[in-house]
Design an enzyme around this catalytic site. Structure first.
Site, PDB file in Angstrom:
ATOM      1  N   VAL A  97      -0.828   5.329  11.586  1.00  0.00           N
ATOM      2  CA  VAL A  97      -2.148   6.082  11.416  1.00  0.00           C
ATOM      3  C   VAL A  97      -3.811   4.988   9.885  1.00  0.00           C
ATOM      4  O   VAL A  97      -3.043   3.826   9.765  1.00  0.00           O
ATOM      5  CB  VAL A  97      -1.965   7.236  10.752  1.00  0.00           C
ATOM      6  CG1 VAL A  97      -0.840   7.702  10.875  1.00  0.00           C
ATOM      7  CG2 VAL A  97      -1.511   6.696   8.949  1.00  0.00           C
ATOM      8  N   GLN A 152       1.081  -1.411   0.014  1.00  0.00           N
ATOM      9  CA  GLN A 152      -0.400   0.023  -0.055  1.00  0.00           C
ATOM     10  C   GLN A 152       1.296   1.679   0.239  1.00  0.00           C
ATOM     11  O   GLN A 152       2.150   1.322   0.363  1.00  0.00           O
ATOM     12  CB  GLN A 152      -1.088  -0.318   1.527  1.00  0.00           C
ATOM     13  CG  GLN A 152      -1.981  -1.674   1.253  1.00  0.00           C
ATOM     14  CD  GLN A 152      -2.888  -1.297   2.196  1.00  0.00           C
ATOM     15  OE1 GLN A 152      -2.591  -0.219   3.199  1.00  0.00           O
ATOM     16  NE2 GLN A 152      -4.235  -1.792   2.786  1.00  0.00           N
ATOM     17  N   CYS A 153       0.960   2.548  -0.024  1.00  0.00           N
ATOM     18  CA  CYS A 153       1.267   3.754  -0.454  1.00  0.00           C
ATOM     19  C   CYS A 153       1.949   4.271   1.388  1.00  0.00           C
ATOM     20  O   CYS A 153       2.779   4.463   1.234  1.00  0.00           O
ATOM     21  CB  CYS A 153      -0.255   5.255  -0.681  1.00  0.00           C
ATOM     22  SG  CYS A 153      -1.002   5.205   0.226  1.00  0.00           S
ATOM     23  N   ARG A 205       6.475   4.602   4.137  1.00  0.00           N
ATOM     24  CA  ARG A 205       7.813   4.685   5.838  1.00  0.00           C
ATOM     25  C   ARG A 205       8.499   4.007   5.359  1.00  0.00           C
ATOM     26  O   ARG A 205       9.395   3.879   5.236  1.00  0.00           O
ATOM     27  CB  ARG A 205       6.234   3.951   6.293  1.00  0.00           C
ATOM     28  CG  ARG A 205       7.075   3.259   7.640  1.00  0.00           C
ATOM     29  CD  ARG A 205       6.248   2.623   8.635  1.00  0.00           C
ATOM     30  NE  ARG A 205       5.149   4.174   9.114  1.00  0.00           N
ATOM     31  CZ  ARG A 205       3.889   2.973   8.940  1.00  0.00           C
ATOM     32  NH1 ARG A 205       3.643   2.300   8.587  1.00  0.00           N
ATOM     33  NH2 ARG A 205       2.974   3.852   9.876  1.00  0.00           N
ATOM     34  N   GLY A 259     -24.830  -3.648  29.613  1.00  0.00           N
ATOM     35  CA  GLY A 259     -24.587  -2.282  29.897  1.00  0.00           C
ATOM     36  C   GLY A 259     -24.832  -3.554  32.244  1.00  0.00           C
ATOM     37  O   GLY A 259     -25.157  -3.053  32.668  1.00  0.00           O
ATOM     38  N   VAL A 281     -25.636   4.809  33.569  1.00  0.00           N
ATOM     39  CA  VAL A 281     -25.274   2.920  32.754  1.00  0.00           C
ATOM     40  C   VAL A 281     -26.038   3.163  31.973  1.00  0.00           C
ATOM     41  O   VAL A 281     -27.419   3.026  31.806  1.00  0.00           O
ATOM     42  CB  VAL A 281     -24.730   1.928  33.747  1.00  0.00           C
ATOM     43  CG1 VAL A 281     -25.042   1.206  32.577  1.00  0.00           C
ATOM     44  CG2 VAL A 281     -23.721   2.456  35.149  1.00  0.00           C
TER      45      VAL A 281
END
Length: 631
Positions: free
Chosen positions: A78, A58-59, A64, A545, A609
C-alpha cells in the site's frame, strides 16, 4: 513521591518489546541510524523467508511481519498506512490463497478482536501516512495495542503492548476507540473473516462522478485588467512568456473545468500508489542488467545510477503523472519524474485566475502545492547555494523562478544560471558560476536525457567520462554534462529518476502489476492479443508529446507528432482516449511531492496528443452533488 524518570529514546533498530507471538518491536528513530549498517536504500528493506515485510521500522512493516509470523498471511503493498482500510483480502503465503478481510468503522457493533488491524486516518500526528497497529487486548473501556514508529522507548518489563487507548460501548452496542494523539482519528479495525455483517462495503461509485465538465464564467471584461503580480520575478516571467496577464493564449479565458471530490480522492490515491509502484519497478530494473539495457542509458553510467538510487532514493522533490479521467476509469499514461513542468500554473496562476475572474465554484486543487514544495526543499539536505539551471525557453524561465521562490521560502540561498555560458573552472577543478561561486547543488529544468545526449555525442571516450579538456589539452568551458555528471555536484532531480521517467519502465510495470486498474497494457513489442482498441507507439525517452504515433486496431495510422526522438527505441501502449469536451481533449495531471500527492491541473488540446504547446486551463474541484447537478 517522585515520579520515575521516563526511559530515553532507543537508537534505530533497538528492540523495544515483544508483541504476542514473540514478535519484536523496534525503534524507528531514523536520526540515530548508523550509516555503516544502513548505507543505502536497500539496507532498510526487510525480508523474512524471501517475503517483503516493509521498510524498517515503520508501522506497516510491523503489522505485516506480525501477521506473517503469527498467521502466515500478509496484506498487499500500500502507498500509505490508511490505504490498508480499503483492502479486502489477505494472501496466505504458503499457497498464495486469498482470504477475506473485512473493515469495520470505529463505532461498529462488530467489536475489535485480539490480532486485528487498527487503522488511523491521515491527519494530525499521522499527517500524510495514517497509521496501523495490532490490537493485543480488548476490554470494555480500553484496547491495548502493539505498534512501531510512534514512540522509540522500551516497553516496561513483562508488558506485551505499547499503548492503551480509551474505548467505550454506546447504547446501540457500538465500540468506539479514542485516538488520543493530537489531530489523529481512527478509521476502524480489520478482521480476517467471512462474516461481513456490519462491515464497511466498498460502495459502487456513480461513474458519472469521474466525468470532467467544461464550464464558463460570466463575462465582465475581467480579461482586460491586469491580475498577475509583476513585482514578483516568477509572475513577471510568466506574464512575459504569455504575452500578458493570461493563463491561455489560444482558448477562452473564461473557460474552466470541473472535477468531483470523489474523482480527486481517486487521483490522490492513484498518485500515491503509482509513485510506490514506479519506485518498486525502478528497484527491479536497477537489479537486472538485461532490463536496464533496454533503457538506452550509457553503460558507463550504470554504477552511478545504482549509487544514486541507493543514496538518494528519498531525495526526489517532485514529479508529474499524466492521466485520462472519465467514467471509463482512471488510467496513467506515464510518470514525468525528471524535470516535470506545469508547477507554477498549478501552484500559483490558476488560483490567482480564480480570484481575479471571480470563480467561486468549488476549490483550487493546486492551493497546497507551493507549501509542499517548500517542505520538500527544507528536507532536501541542501547545505550550500542552490544553483537554478534553466535553458533559454520562456516557459523554463518562469518555471525556474517559481521553484526558486519555493526553495528560498525554505530558507535556501539560490543563484540563477541561464544556459551554460559564463561557467568556468576554479583552481581546485570545481565548476564555478559566472561570479566564481562553486556549483555543488543544482536544480535543473533540463531533462537528464539532454545531458546524456551530450555525453553520447561529445564526451564518451574509451568507455569513460573524461575531464572536459580542450583540443590543446587545456580546460574548455564546462558543458552541461560536465556540470550535472560531476561527482561533487548534487543534482535535483537525482540521476536515478532517469529510470521512472523513461517509458521503458511502462512494460516493466505491466509485467509486475498485470491488469492493474491504473495501468495501460504496455509492451516492448506488440503481440496478437494486443491493441484491440488501437495502440500508441512512443519513444522510450521522448518529451513533450514528441514522435508519438497513434494507430487504429487495424494498424491504420490515426495521427502522429514530429520531434527529435525518432531514432530511439519504442514501446507500445494500448490506446485509451482522453475525454473530449468543447472540442478539446482533456488530460488531468497530478503532482507528487516527496512521493505523495501535491496538486492537480488539466492540459488541453484539439489534437489527440498533449504536447509542449498544449494549453493549461483552470481546474476546480466541486462537491459530488454539484457536479451531478451540472451534468
Amino acid at each position: 513521591m517522585t515520579e520515575p524518570t521516563p526511559p530515553s529514546a532507543r537508537p534505530f533498530g533497538a528492540v523495544l518489546g515483544l508483541a504476542p507471538g514473540d514478535v519484536t518491536v523496534h525503534s524507528s528513530d531514523y536520526d540515530s541510524a548508523d550509516p555503516a549498517q544502513h548505507p543505502d536504500h536497500d539496507s532498510y528493506r526487510h525480508f523474512i523467508d524471501g517475503e517483503y515485510m516493509g521498510y524498517k521500522w515503520q508501522c506497516v512493516e510491523f503489522a505485516r511481519r506480525w501477521l506473517y509470523l503469527n498467521a502466515g498471511v500478509v496484506f498487499d503493498d500500500v502507498p500509505m498506512a490508511y490505504d490498508i482500510f480499503r483492502l479486502r483480502t489477505l494472501r496466505r503465503v504458503a499457497d498464495d490463497a486469498r482470504l477475506p478481510l473485512q473493515a469495520f468503522h470505529n463505532g461498529a457493533p462488530r467489536h475489535p478482536e485480539p490480532g486485528c488491524l487498527l487503522i488511523w486516518n491521515e491527519g494530525g500526528e499521522f499527517h500524510v501516512t495514517g497509521h496501523v497497529a495490532i490490537v493485543v487486548e480488548v476490554l470494555p473501556d480500553r484496547v491495548r495495542i502493539a505498534e512501531q514508529n510512534v514512540d522509540h522507548r522500551s516497553w516496561p518489563a513483562g508488558r506485551a503492548w505499547a499503548r492503551e487507548l480509551p474505548a467505550r460501548i454506546d447504547s446501540a452496542g457500538g465500540y468506539w476507540i479514542q485516538a488520543t494523539l493530537p489531530g489523529a482519528s481512527i478509521l476502524g479495525w480489520m478482521l480476517q473473516t467471512d462474516d461481513a455483517t456490519h462491515a464497511v462495503a466498498l460502495e459502487a461509485v456513480d461513474r458519472r462522478l469521474f466525468d470532467l465538465q467544461a464550464a464558463q464564467l460570466p463575462r465582465h471584461d475581467q480579461h482586460t485588467r491586469p491580475w498577475l503580480d509583476t513585482t514578483r520575478e516568477d509572475e513577471a516571467a510568466f506574464a512575459a512568456a504569455m504575452g500578458g496577464h493570461r493563463l491561455t493564449t489560444t482558448n477562452d479565458p473564461y473557460r474552466y473545468f470541473r472535477l468531483s471530490e470523489t474523482a480527486l480522492d481517486a487521483l490522490r490515491r492513484a498518485t500515491n500508489e503509482l509513485h510506490a509502484m514506479f519506485m518498486h519497478a525502478t528497484q527491479v530494473v536497477l537489479g537486472d542488467d538485461t532490463l536496464l539495457a533496454r533503457f538506452n542509458i550509457p553503460e558507463v553510467l550504470w554504477p552511478r545510477l545504482r549509487v544514486s538510487w541507493e543514496r538518494r532514493r528519498a531525495q526526489m522533490i517532485t514529479g508529474r503523472f499524466d492521466f485520462s479521467v472519465s467514467a471509463r476509469g482512471v488510467k496513467a499514461y506515464e510518470y514525468n519524474a525528471d524535470s516535470a513542468s506545469c508547477h507554477m500554473e498549478t501552484g500559483r496562476v490558476q488560483g490567482k485566475w480564480a480570484a481575479h475572474f471571480g470563480c467561486t465554484d468549488g476549490r483550487d486543487p493546486g492551493d497546497e502545492l507551493f507549501a509542499m514544495l517548500v517542505r520538500a526543499w527544507r528536507d532536501a539536505g541542501v547545505d550550500g547555494v542552490l544553483h537554478i539551471m534553466y535553458d533559454r525557453d520562456a516557459e523554463e524561465a518562469y518555471h525556474a523562478r517559481f521553484m526558486k521562490s519555493a526553495a528560498e521560502a525554505a530558507g535556501l540561498r539560490c543563484r540563477m544560471i541561464r544556459g551554460v555560458e559564463g561557467l568556468g573552472w576554479n583552481g581546485s577543478g570545481e565548476v564555478v558560476d559566472p561570479d566564481g561561486h562553486p556549483i555543488r547543488w543544482v536544480w535543473k529544468t533540463w531533462a537528464w536525457e539532454t545531458a546524456l545526449d551530450e555525453l553520447r555525442d561529445q564526451c564518451l571516450e574509451d568507455d569513460r567520462v573524461p575531464i572536459a579538456l580542450g583540443p590543446d589539452g587545456g580546460r574548455r568551458a564546462p558543458r552541461l554534462a560536465d556540470v550535472l555528471l560531476r561527482r561533487d555536484v548534487t543534482v535535483f532531480e537525482p540521476l536515478w529518476t532517469l529510470i521512472p521517467s523513461n517509458k521503458a519502465i511502462l512494460p516493466v510495470l505491466w509485467s509486475i502489476f498485470p491488469n492493474h486498474p491504473y495501468l495501460l497494457d504496455t509492451r516492448f513489442a506488440p503481440g496478437e492479443d494486443f491493441g484491440a482498441d488501437g495502440y500508441v507507439v512512443k519513444p522510450i525517452v521522448g518529451r513533450c508529446g514528441a514522435n508519438i504515433s497513434i494507430y487504429a486496431a487495424d494498424d491504420t495510422l490515426v495521427t502522429e507528432t514530429d520531434g527529435r526522438f525518432d531514432d530511439r527505441a519504442q514501446i507500445y501502449q494500448a490506446f485509451f482516449e482522453l475525454p473530449r469536451l468543447d472540442g478539446l481533449n482533456v488530460q488531468v495531471c497530478t503532482f507528487s511531492v516527496d512521493g505523495v500527492y501535491g496538486g492537480a491541473c488539466v492540459r488541453v488540446d484539439p489534437s489527440l496528443v498533449i504536447t509542449t504547446d498544449s494549453d493549461l486551463l483552470p481546474l476546480r474541484v466541486v462537491p459530488d452533488a454539484a457536479l451531478l447537478a451540472g451534468s
